[in-house]
Structures are given as C-alpha cells and as structure tokens.
Design a protein around this motif. Structure first.
Motif, PDB file in Angstrom:
ATOM      1  N   VAL A 173     -58.854   7.423  26.643  1.00 37.47           N
ATOM      2  CA  VAL A 173     -60.290   7.715  26.666  1.00 37.47           C
ATOM      3  C   VAL A 173     -60.776   7.793  28.106  1.00 37.47           C
TER       4      VAL A 173
ATOM      5  N   ILE B 167     -62.440  11.107  29.325  1.00 36.53           N
ATOM      6  CA  ILE B 167     -63.898  11.008  29.496  1.00 36.53           C
ATOM      7  C   ILE B 167     -64.185   9.757  30.331  1.00 36.53           C
TER       8      ILE B 167
ATOM      9  N   GLU C 184     -66.648   8.555  32.046  1.00 39.91           N
ATOM     10  CA  GLU C 184     -67.901   7.814  31.838  1.00 39.91           C
ATOM     11  C   GLU C 184     -67.849   6.982  30.549  1.00 39.91           C
ATOM     12  N   CYS C 185     -67.138   7.467  29.541  1.00 42.83           N
ATOM     13  CA  CYS C 185     -66.982   6.699  28.300  1.00 42.83           C
ATOM     14  C   CYS C 185     -66.081   5.492  28.551  1.00 42.83           C
TER      15      CYS C 185
ATOM     16  N   TRP D  16     -68.064   2.874  30.302  1.00 41.57           N
ATOM     17  CA  TRP D  16     -68.979   2.200  29.374  1.00 41.57           C
ATOM     18  C   TRP D  16     -68.219   1.194  28.518  1.00 41.57           C
TER      19      TRP D  16
ATOM     20  N   GLU E 126     -63.132  11.447  17.658  1.00 41.56           N
ATOM     21  CA  GLU E 126     -63.911  12.623  18.036  1.00 41.56           C
ATOM     22  C   GLU E 126     -63.347  13.888  17.371  1.00 41.56           C
TER      23      GLU E 126
END
Length: 85
Positions: free
Chosen positions: A4, A8, A10-11, A14, A72
């Motif tokens: 992940v 991505i 930024e994911c 987070w 996803e």
C-alpha cells in the motif's frame, strides 16, 4: 502495509499515523494461502494479471485472524475465464 505504501504513499502514511495493526505470516496462514492458490488453479509460480502471491497472503491472514479485508478491487460484471484473474 509495504504494498500500500509503495502504491499510494499518502495512504501508507495515514495507516502508520493511525497505528494500523500489521499481522505476521504464520505457518497456518501460509497453508491457507496455499489452499486458496490451489482453488484458483494457480500452478507453481505462474501468477497472472489478477491474483498475486501477496494477495493470497493478505487474504489468508485476514481469514485466519477473522478480520475484515478492505480492497480497492472493482466489480467484475463478467467474470474472467481464468479463476486467477
């Protein structure tokens, strides 16, 4: 987590900031992943454009730990001929 974060960033950031729980592979999860691989008719290491080895591990760990798996993946209105896709 690594996949992940790679796809991505930024994911991944987070997830780390929110203390997401990361599970290790266990022998029973590896066995379950192997069983899923057989159900999908994947021989040896001949993965296709669909399911990859990491996917099998993630699904197996989620099942073994009785956790909800969020993906996803898009809806497939017409299922592919190869189960592994």
């Amino acid at each position: 987590m690594e996949e992940v974060t790679h796809k991505i960033p930024e994911c991944g950031k987070w997830l780390k900031e929110n203390n997401i729980q990361v599970f290790s592979l266990t022998p029973s999860a590896l066995l379950l992943a192997s069983q899923i691989k057989a159900l999908l008719d994947i021989e040896e290491e001949k993965y296709t454009k669909g399911v990859g080895e990491n996917d099998l591990f993630i699904i197996a760990v989620a099942k073994e730990t009785n956790m909800i798996l969020i993906s996803e993946e898009g809806r497939q209105n017409k299922l592919p001929q190869l189960k592994s896709n």
